[in-house]
Structures are given as C-alpha cells and as structure tokens.
Design a protein around this motif. Structure first.
Motif, mmCIF file in Angstrom:
data_model
loop_
_atom_site.group_PDB
_atom_site.id
_atom_site.type_symbol
_atom_site.label_atom_id
_atom_site.label_comp_id
_atom_site.label_asym_id
_atom_site.label_seq_id
_atom_site.Cartn_x
_atom_site.Cartn_y
_atom_site.Cartn_z
ATOM 1 N N TYR A 292 0.824 -1.214 0.000
ATOM 2 C CA TYR A 292 0.000 0.000 0.000
ATOM 3 C C TYR A 292 0.861 1.268 0.000
ATOM 4 O O TYR A 292 1.776 1.407 0.811
ATOM 5 N N VAL A 293 0.545 2.199 -0.916
ATOM 6 C CA VAL A 293 1.188 3.512 -0.924
ATOM 7 C C VAL A 293 0.162 4.638 -1.013
ATOM 8 O O VAL A 293 0.535 5.818 -1.110
ATOM 9 N N GLY A 294 -1.129 4.310 -0.958
ATOM 10 C CA GLY A 294 -2.155 5.339 -1.006
ATOM 11 C C GLY A 294 -2.268 5.960 -2.379
ATOM 12 O O GLY A 294 -1.985 5.335 -3.402
ATOM 13 N N GLY A 295 -2.700 7.229 -2.406
ATOM 14 C CA GLY A 295 -2.805 7.943 -3.666
ATOM 15 C C GLY A 295 -1.448 8.364 -4.176
ATOM 16 O O GLY A 295 -0.404 8.058 -3.597
ATOM 17 N N ALA B 156 1.913 10.249 -4.963
ATOM 18 C CA ALA B 156 2.775 11.042 -4.081
ATOM 19 C C ALA B 156 2.691 12.528 -4.384
ATOM 20 O O ALA B 156 2.967 13.363 -3.524
ATOM 21 N N ALA B 157 2.298 12.887 -5.599
ATOM 22 C CA ALA B 157 2.209 14.302 -5.961
ATOM 23 C C ALA B 157 1.055 15.000 -5.255
ATOM 24 O O ALA B 157 1.040 16.229 -5.149
ATOM 25 N N TYR B 158 0.090 14.224 -4.752
ATOM 26 C CA TYR B 158 -1.093 14.824 -4.148
ATOM 27 C C TYR B 158 -1.267 14.489 -2.672
ATOM 28 O O TYR B 158 -1.834 15.278 -1.920
ATOM 29 N N TYR B 159 -0.850 13.321 -2.223
ATOM 30 C CA TYR B 159 -1.223 12.863 -0.892
ATOM 31 C C TYR B 159 0.016 12.546 -0.045
ATOM 32 O O TYR B 159 0.851 13.378 0.165
ATOM 33 N N CYS B 160 0.081 11.318 0.475
ATOM 34 C CA CYS B 160 1.231 10.847 1.241
ATOM 35 C C CYS B 160 1.290 11.479 2.634
ATOM 36 O O CYS B 160 2.258 12.137 3.017
ATOM 37 N N GLU B 161 0.226 11.275 3.433
ATOM 38 C CA GLU B 161 0.192 11.700 4.829
ATOM 39 C C GLU B 161 -0.431 10.593 5.672
ATOM 40 O O GLU B 161 -1.435 9.993 5.284
ATOM 41 N N LEU B 162 0.157 10.345 6.849
ATOM 42 C CA LEU B 162 -0.297 9.291 7.742
ATOM 43 C C LEU B 162 -0.657 9.862 9.112
ATOM 44 O O LEU B 162 -0.041 10.816 9.578
ATOM 45 N N PHE B 163 -1.643 9.204 9.750
ATOM 46 C CA PHE B 163 -2.041 9.578 11.108
ATOM 47 C C PHE B 163 -2.352 8.290 11.873
ATOM 48 O O PHE B 163 -3.100 7.443 11.384
ATOM 49 N N VAL B 164 -1.770 8.156 13.064
ATOM 50 C CA VAL B 164 -1.995 6.969 13.881
ATOM 51 C C VAL B 164 -3.110 7.259 14.878
ATOM 52 O O VAL B 164 -3.097 8.292 15.559
ATOM 53 N N ASP B 165 -4.067 6.346 14.966
ATOM 54 C CA ASP B 165 -5.174 6.503 15.892
ATOM 55 C C ASP B 165 -4.647 6.444 17.326
ATOM 56 O O ASP B 165 -3.976 5.484 17.700
ATOM 57 N N PRO B 166 -4.922 7.464 18.152
ATOM 58 C CA PRO B 166 -4.370 7.468 19.511
ATOM 59 C C PRO B 166 -5.112 6.550 20.483
ATOM 60 O O PRO B 166 -4.651 6.377 21.617
ATOM 61 N N PHE B 167 -6.225 5.974 20.055
ATOM 62 C CA PHE B 167 -7.032 5.174 20.971
ATOM 63 C C PHE B 167 -7.129 3.703 20.583
ATOM 64 O O PHE B 167 -7.247 2.838 21.448
ATOM 65 N N ARG B 168 -7.086 3.402 19.286
ATOM 66 C CA ARG B 168 -7.268 2.027 18.827
ATOM 67 C C ARG B 168 -5.944 1.445 18.334
ATOM 68 O O ARG B 168 -5.341 1.994 17.410
ATOM 69 N N PRO B 169 -5.478 0.359 18.919
ATOM 70 C CA PRO B 169 -4.193 -0.229 18.526
ATOM 71 C C PRO B 169 -4.184 -0.631 17.051
ATOM 72 O O PRO B 169 -5.196 -1.086 16.503
ATOM 73 N N ASP B 170 -3.033 -0.448 16.426
ATOM 74 C CA ASP B 170 -2.796 -0.876 15.045
ATOM 75 C C ASP B 170 -3.718 -0.206 14.036
ATOM 76 O O ASP B 170 -3.924 -0.727 12.934
ATOM 77 N N THR B 171 -4.285 0.946 14.383
ATOM 78 C CA THR B 171 -5.169 1.655 13.468
ATOM 79 C C THR B 171 -4.456 2.877 12.912
ATOM 80 O O THR B 171 -4.016 3.740 13.665
ATOM 81 N N TRP C 231 -4.523 5.914 9.736
ATOM 82 C CA TRP C 231 -5.315 6.617 8.737
ATOM 83 C C TRP C 231 -4.380 7.166 7.663
ATOM 84 O O TRP C 231 -3.315 7.698 7.956
ATOM 85 N N SER C 232 -4.810 7.063 6.406
ATOM 86 C CA SER C 232 -4.006 7.533 5.284
ATOM 87 C C SER C 232 -4.839 8.455 4.409
ATOM 88 O O SER C 232 -5.925 8.079 3.943
ATOM 89 N N ALA C 233 -4.338 9.679 4.189
ATOM 90 C CA ALA C 233 -5.049 10.641 3.344
ATOM 91 C C ALA C 233 -4.995 10.187 1.891
ATOM 92 O O ALA C 233 -3.934 9.848 1.371
ATOM 93 N N ASN C 234 -6.143 10.182 1.263
ATOM 94 C CA ASN C 234 -6.277 9.769 -0.130
ATOM 95 C C ASN C 234 -7.538 10.446 -0.659
ATOM 96 O O ASN C 234 -8.226 11.147 0.075
ATOM 97 N N THR C 235 -7.869 10.241 -1.928
ATOM 98 C CA THR C 235 -9.131 10.791 -2.437
ATOM 99 C C THR C 235 -10.299 10.275 -1.614
ATOM 100 O O THR C 235 -11.115 11.063 -1.133
ATOM 101 N N PRO C 236 -10.409 8.949 -1.392
ATOM 102 C CA PRO C 236 -11.208 8.491 -0.254
ATOM 103 C C PRO C 236 -10.252 8.279 0.919
ATOM 104 O O PRO C 236 -9.115 7.859 0.729
ATOM 105 N N LEU C 237 -10.683 8.602 2.126
ATOM 106 C CA LEU C 237 -9.842 8.378 3.299
ATOM 107 C C LEU C 237 -9.681 6.879 3.511
ATOM 108 O O LEU C 237 -10.660 6.139 3.573
#
Length: 348
Positions: free
Chosen positions: A301-304, A306-321, A323-329
């Motif tokens: 997986y690389v998401g959308g 690289a020219a448009y997206y490429c950002e990650l966020f780790v859920d602070p409450f749910r383990p191993d969760t 989030w990756s910014a893409n045209t759909p999240l």
C-alpha cells in the motif's frame, strides 16, 4: 436599423437589475490541505486550503471565517502551539507536486489567535512540507521545506528556530534538488526526530519524483547529527515518504517465564510507520518497532499519488489503526497489513 421595426437590443433600464452577488459556498477555491484543532479548545479549528488561504471556526465548523487573505492564498499546513493557543503557524506554498501547485513565500506566525500574521522568513522555500512545534518549548520550531518545484536551490531542507522564528538554522541539508517532505517527533523524547527526504523536480511534461537522495533520516540529539536509516528499507531510488509515530510510544511483548518466575513485558521501542514510494517491487507500507533501526514491509500500500497525498495519522485510541489521506480516506486496522477506504465516517 431604421425602417425594420423597434430595436431588440438591451436597454440601460434592463441592465439595472443585474448586480454582483456573492457566490458563497458555490465558489470552488481549491483543495483542503490541512486541518488543525486547538489542543486546548476542541471548538476551535483551523483549515488550510491550497488556493483559499486559512479559515477558522470557533464553533466546530458551524461557521467559518477567512483569516489569511491579506497574506497569501496558497497554504500547505497550519499548526497551533501546544503550549499557547494564541500562537498559530502557517506554511505557505502547497506541499504537493502537481503542475498546478502554487508556490509560497515562507512561514507565517500569529500571536493573537489568527487575527494578524507576520512573515517569519524562509521566503525562498516556496513549498513547505510540514511545521512542528517542540511541545516543551514554544520558541523551538521545525520546518520541513520541500523547496522549489520547477527549479533547484532555494531554502530547501529541514530548518530549526530556537527563538520563535527570529532566526533559522539549516539542520538537515542534502542537496539543491532534495528537500524534506515530512517530520515526526518521538513522543517519549522530542530530541529524537524522523525526517523524510524527497528528491523531486517538475517539468511541464514530466515529474521526477525520487532518486538516491530520498529516504528516512533520524536524529537523537535535536538535529545536531543525522543518520540515514536503511535496514529493511528500499535500497534503490526512493520517492516521497510519509511518517507517523504511534502516540502511545512504545510497544511491549511478553517475556517467557523461566525458572518459575512470573512473565514480564519487555520494552521493544518506538513504533514508526512509513509510506515509502520507490520502485515497484520495493514501494509500500513499512513498520519499525525499534525506533527505526529495523523495518518490515507490511504491504504494498502507498495510497494515492505522491504528488497529491502521502500523509499518515496513527489513531491514539485504537491499537494498530492508521489513517491515510487519499481521495477516499483509507485506514488500516491491522498495523498496515491491509488498507481499505473508510465507507462512512458515521460507522467508524
């Protein structure tokens, strides 16, 4: 013409009823590129847009007011100081690489909650990647600069200020073609920082989105020294990198009990996630459980793009969760082994 009946043209009286009107929400002013919630007041949000400046809401999105129109219309990121909600930082210049990406003129700072801003320098950076504020000291701020998109040079690399933006020092400079696209603090020690280098150049008909100077870097001493990480990561040309650290800090695993003693958890290290764009057989989603010393490829997986997206966020409450910014999240609930589009935010 004379002799052919009355004129069918518009008259001055007819034109009087035509007036200018505000198109309001029907006006499309570009991509939303960042959202920041005041850590001390969840009613206050700041929204940075690619071509519409920065907007602020004090009622969780019921109404918004533009706060950056007098300074620059192209922005990439907005950050609220974790110690002082009146201090807001904005990076100008979209942090993407498509042909329509507009450039900026450095970083801005507000000390009155966004009422006014002042340009704090790095004016030749053109495209800021990310801004982070040291949670221990408001005067220490890091700016990842991708640098100019269509040319070499500029203030390109990772910059640090220890006097609130009055002066800046280049902490990590790689070359005139390679900037920094993302940075992340270790939650257990902000002197430990990870940075993703990005070698890029846009031309009218093509995009150079990677090279041997791309990769993941780490400092253990607040930027005095940097090491390029390699174990388990792509060996060839590397493109854009997205970084995220588990905010819960470290992971543990049970140690097998011996000689009748009770089993105890053993500390393994900081969990770091990364999207790494590279050649087809190497690109993918990577994970380290020892602070970046060793990496494991979890999926392709690389998401959308690289020219448009490429950002990650780790859920602070749910383990191993993650989030990756893409045209759909997109999100993963198994530590990056699989990613799927979020079907409906109400079901999350």
């Amino acid at each position: 013409m004379s002799g052919q009946g009355p004129s069918t043209g518009l008259t001055a009286d007819a034109l009087k009823v035509l007036t200018f009107r505000n198109l309001g929400p029907t006006l499309n002013n570009g991509r939303v590129v960042d959202v920041e919630i005041d850590p001390k007041n969840p009613n206050v949000w700041y929204v940075a847009s690619a071509f519409g400046g920065v907007w602020k809401t004090v009622n969780r999105g019921i109404t918004f007011d533009p706060i950056f129109g007098a300074y620059h219309f192209t922005t990439c990121c907005v950050v609220v100081d974790p110690k002082d909600s009146n201090v807001v930082w904005v990076g100008s210049g979209e942090n993407n690489s498509q042909r329509s990406a507009h450039f900026g003129d450095g970083v801005y700072k507000s000390t009155d909650g966004g009422k006014t801003f002042k340009n704090m320098g790095l004016q030749t950076s053109e495209h800021i990647g990310k801004i982070v504020v040291d949670p221990r000291n408001s005067n220490t701020v890091w700016v990842a600069s991708q640098g100019p998109l269509f040319s070499e040079g500029g203030e390109r690399g990772l910059y640090k200020t220890t006097d609130g933006g009055a002066t800046w020092t280049a902490s990590l400079t790689i070359s005139k073609d390679t900037g920094i696209s993302d940075i992340a603090f270790d939650p257990s020690n902000p002197d430990i920082i990870y940075a993703g280098s990005y070698q890029r150049r846009r031309h009218v008909g093509q995009m150079v989105g990677g090279g041997p100077e791309g990769g993941i870097w780490k400092t253990m001493n607040g930027g005095k020294n940097w090491t390029k990480l390699s174990a388990g990561l792509p060996k060839g040309d590397v493109g854009r990198v997205a970084l995220a650290i588990d905010p819960k800090g470290t992971v543990t695993e049970a140690v097998e009990a011996k000689d009748g003693k009770k089993a105890v958890p053993a500390k393994r290290g900081t969990v770091v996630y990364a999207i790494v764009h590279a050649k087809a057989d190497e690109r993918g989603f990577y994970k380290s459980v020892d602070g970046g010393l060793n990496w494991t490829k979890m999926s392709n997986y690389v998401g959308g793009g690289a020219a448009y997206y490429c950002e990650l966020f780790v859920d602070p409450f749910r383990p191993d969760t993650i989030w990756s910014a893409n045209t759909p999240l997109d999100w993963s609930r198994d530590g990056g082994k699989t990613f799927t589009p979020v079907p409906n935010m109400s079901s999350v």
